[in-house]
Write a protein that holds these residues in place. Structure first.
Motif, mmCIF file in Angstrom:
data_model
loop_
_atom_site.group_PDB
_atom_site.id
_atom_site.type_symbol
_atom_site.label_atom_id
_atom_site.label_comp_id
_atom_site.label_asym_id
_atom_site.label_seq_id
_atom_site.Cartn_x
_atom_site.Cartn_y
_atom_site.Cartn_z
ATOM 1 N N GLN A 320 -14.738 -1.606 -4.146
ATOM 2 C CA GLN A 320 -13.434 -2.077 -4.614
ATOM 3 C C GLN A 320 -12.764 -2.996 -3.583
ATOM 4 N N PHE A 321 -12.061 -4.007 -4.093
ATOM 5 C CA PHE A 321 -11.220 -4.855 -3.248
ATOM 6 C C PHE A 321 -9.827 -4.233 -3.290
ATOM 7 N N LEU A 322 -9.400 -3.651 -2.169
ATOM 8 C CA LEU A 322 -8.184 -2.837 -2.129
ATOM 9 C C LEU A 322 -7.059 -3.593 -1.434
ATOM 10 N N VAL A 323 -5.931 -3.698 -2.120
ATOM 11 C CA VAL A 323 -4.772 -4.446 -1.611
ATOM 12 C C VAL A 323 -3.564 -3.521 -1.570
ATOM 13 N N GLY A 324 -2.880 -3.508 -0.449
ATOM 14 C CA GLY A 324 -1.654 -2.735 -0.318
ATOM 15 C C GLY A 324 -0.443 -3.637 -0.208
ATOM 16 N N PHE A 325 0.730 -3.039 -0.326
ATOM 17 C CA PHE A 325 1.992 -3.743 -0.118
ATOM 18 C C PHE A 325 2.724 -3.075 1.038
ATOM 19 N N ALA A 326 3.395 -3.871 1.845
ATOM 20 C CA ALA A 326 4.201 -3.351 2.943
ATOM 21 C C ALA A 326 5.602 -3.946 2.847
ATOM 22 N N ALA A 327 6.544 -3.118 2.421
ATOM 23 C CA ALA A 327 7.944 -3.542 2.342
ATOM 24 C C ALA A 327 8.622 -3.132 3.642
ATOM 25 N N GLU A 328 8.963 -4.107 4.473
ATOM 26 C CA GLU A 328 9.518 -3.826 5.791
ATOM 27 C C GLU A 328 10.861 -4.532 5.962
ATOM 28 N N THR A 329 11.560 -4.169 7.028
ATOM 29 C CA THR A 329 12.811 -4.850 7.379
ATOM 30 C C THR A 329 12.791 -5.369 8.814
ATOM 31 N N VAL A 330 11.858 -4.851 9.629
ATOM 32 C CA VAL A 330 11.725 -5.288 11.024
ATOM 33 C C VAL A 330 10.252 -5.535 11.333
ATOM 34 N N ASN A 331 9.945 -6.662 11.947
ATOM 35 C CA ASN A 331 8.566 -7.011 12.333
ATOM 36 C C ASN A 331 7.566 -6.769 11.197
ATOM 37 N N PRO A 332 7.795 -7.360 10.032
ATOM 38 C CA PRO A 332 6.958 -7.057 8.866
ATOM 39 C C PRO A 332 5.484 -7.405 9.050
ATOM 40 N N ILE A 333 5.169 -8.545 9.660
ATOM 41 C CA ILE A 333 3.761 -8.945 9.824
ATOM 42 C C ILE A 333 3.043 -7.987 10.767
ATOM 43 N N GLU A 334 3.700 -7.624 11.845
ATOM 44 C CA GLU A 334 3.106 -6.703 12.812
ATOM 45 C C GLU A 334 2.776 -5.364 12.169
#
Length: 403
Positions: A320-334
C-alpha cells in the motif's frame, strides 16, 4: 473537461435558438474552441453576428460559402469537431439525420462527422410525442447518437408539457460528464481508502469530546479519487459533509476505536490509503451510562490514549501507498518529517492550521506534500483542487517506485 475541445454547435430553426447564444458563451468560458453552424431558418430567429461575437469564429450557414479554397467547408468543420451539439434540434433536423438527408450545410456536416454528436430536442409537446419523431430518435440512439432530453414546462406555442430545450448549464454538465468517462483514468483499477472528519469520544449519554474537523479535505480526496477512476471507500467520522459521487462507498463511524476497526477492515485490499481524519488522541477512561449531574467544584476527567491508527497501518503495510496528514501550528514541516519516518509512511501532507485560508472548516487549504523525494508546497486553493493535485503527486510517486 471541455478545455481546448473543438465543439461545433448546430443551431436549427426554432424559437429556442436564443438559448444557443448562452450555450455558446458558456462553452467559450469553459475554455472550449467553439464554432457555430446555423440553418437558414435559425438565422431568422438569431442573427449570425451574435454567434460570431460570442464564439469569436466565422458562423457557417450556406454549404456553398467556401471561405478557404484549399478546404471544403462542411468537411473541414466535420473533421475539426471533437464534439457536435445540436441545440435546439427541431423535429426537422432529427428527421433528416435519421433518414440520411443532406440538403443544407448542417445536415450535410452531421453525415460527414465522426465526432460525438449530442442532440438537444426542442419542439411542441405533440410533435415530440409523434410516432415519426419517436421512431427517428430511437433510430439515432441505436446508431450511437446522444440525446439530452427536453424539459417540461410552458412552451412558446402556449402548451405546457415536455419539449423545452434543456438549459445550457445542463447541456454542458452532460458534455463534461461524458468526457470524464471517456478520459483515460489515472487511477483505473486502483482501490483507494480515505478517512475523513473528526471522532467523538463519549463521556456520558449527553457529552463527548471532539475537534474542529469538518471532513471537507477528506471528502474532497475521496471525490478526486473517484474522478480519477478509482474504487473508493470513505471512512467518515461524524460530519455534515455529503458525498456527491455515486462511485464512493461511505462507511460512517463515531469513535476512534470505530475508525481503527473500519480502516483495518479495508486496508488489506487497498492500493492507496490516505488518513485525513482528525482522530482523537485521547478518550475518557471512564464512560458513564447516565448523565453526570452538575455539582459544586471542578470535574476532573481522566483520559487515556486511543490507538494510533496511522502507525498501526504503517506497521502492517506491504504494497500500500500510505499517506498521512499532519495538522500543526508550530514548525509544521519539521514535525511532519518526523511523523513520516516514525510511522513508516510513503508521504505526508503537512499544513499549518493557524494559517489564514488553511485548516479546519475552511473550503480552501494550503499544504506541503513531503516524502524522501520531494517537498512540494501547494499554495492556497479550494480543497477539491488541492485533492486533485495531491493525487497527481501520489500517482507520480507510485510510477517512480515501479520503475
Amino acid at each position: 473537461m471541455l478545455q481546448e475541445k473543438n465543439i461545433l454547435v448546430g443551431v436549427s430553426g426554432g424559437i429556442a435558438s436564443y438559448k444557443a447564444c448562452t450555450l455558446t458563451s458558456k462553452l467559450v468560458q469553459k475554455g472550449a474552441n467553439v464554432k457555430v453552424m446555423m440553418t437558414e431558418n435559425a438565422a431568422k430567429f438569431v442573427s449570425p453576428l451574435t454567434f460570431q461575437a460570442l464564439s469569436r469564429n466565422t458562423v457557417y450557414i450556406d454549404t456553398f460559402d467556401e471561405f478557404d479554397p484549399k478546404k471544403i467547408a462542411h468537411i473541414d468543420a466535420a473533421d475539426w469537431a471533437d464534439i457536435v451539439v445540436i441545440a435546439p434540434a427541431t423535429a426537422n433536423i432529427i428527421g433528416k439525420l435519421a433518414n440520411g438527408i443532406a440538403d443544407d450545410m448542417l445536415s450535410t456536416t452531421l453525415l460527414a462527422t465522426e465526432a460525438d454528436v449530442y442532440i438537444a430536442p426542442a419542439m411542441n409537446v405533440h410533435m415530440y410525442q409523434h410516432p415519426a419523431v419517436i421512431r427517428n430518435m430511437k433510430q439515432l440512439e441505436e446508431w450511437g447518437y446522444h440525446f439530452i432530453e427536453p424539459g417540461s414546462g410552458y412552451l412558446a406555442c402556449g402548451y405546457v408539457g415536455k419539449g423545452r430545450l434543456e438549459e445550457p448549464e445542463t447541456i454542458i454538465h452532460v458534455l463534461e460528464t461524458h468526457q470524464k468517462r471517456k478520459k483515460p483514468s489515472l487511477l483505473s483499477g486502483k482501490k483507494v481508502l480515505v478517512s475523513a472528519g473528526p471522532t467523538q469520544e463519549t463521556i456520558d449519554p449527553v457529552r463527548y469530546f471532539t475537534n474542529r474537523s469538518s471532513g471537507k479535505m477528506g471528502f474532497a480526496l475521496a471525490e478526486a479519487a473517484a474522478e480519477f477512476g478509482a474504487e473508493v471507500t470513505l471512512v467518515a467520522g461524524p460530519t455534515n459533509e455529503k458525498i456527491n459521487s455515486p462511485l464512493v462507498k461511505r462507511v460512517d463511524v463515531t469513535s476512534a476505536e470505530d475508525m481503527y476497526k473500519a480502516m483495518h477492515t479495508y486496508f488489506e485490499e487497498s492500493d492507496i490509503v490516505i488518513k485525513a481524519a482528525a482522530v482523537a488522541d485521547y478518550r475518557p477512561k471512564v464512560v458513564y451510562d447516565q448523565k453526570v449531574k452538575k455539582k459544586e467544584g471542578n470535574w476532573v476527567i481522566e483520559m487515556e490514549r486511543t490507538k494510533d491508527i496511522l502507525q498501526s497501518l504503517g506497521e502492517k503495510k506491504t504494497r500500500q501507498f500510505l499517506v498521512g496528514f499532519a495538522a500543526e501550528t508550530v514548525n509544521p514541516i519539521e514535525y511532519g518529517k518526523a511523523k513520516l519516518k516514525k510511522k513508516n509512511l510513503d508521504a505526508i501532507v503537512v499544513n499549518n492550521v493557524a494559517q489564514e485560508g488553511a485548516g479546519f472548516q475552511s473550503d480552501t487549504n494550503i499544504v506541503t506534500y513531503v516524502n524522501e523525494k520531494r517537498e512540494k508546497q501547494l499554495p492556497l486553493a479550494p480543497k477539491k483542487e488541492i485533492a486533485r493535485q495531491l493525487f497527481r503527486l501520489i500517482i507520480q510517486d507510485m510510477k517512480d517506485e515501479s520503475l
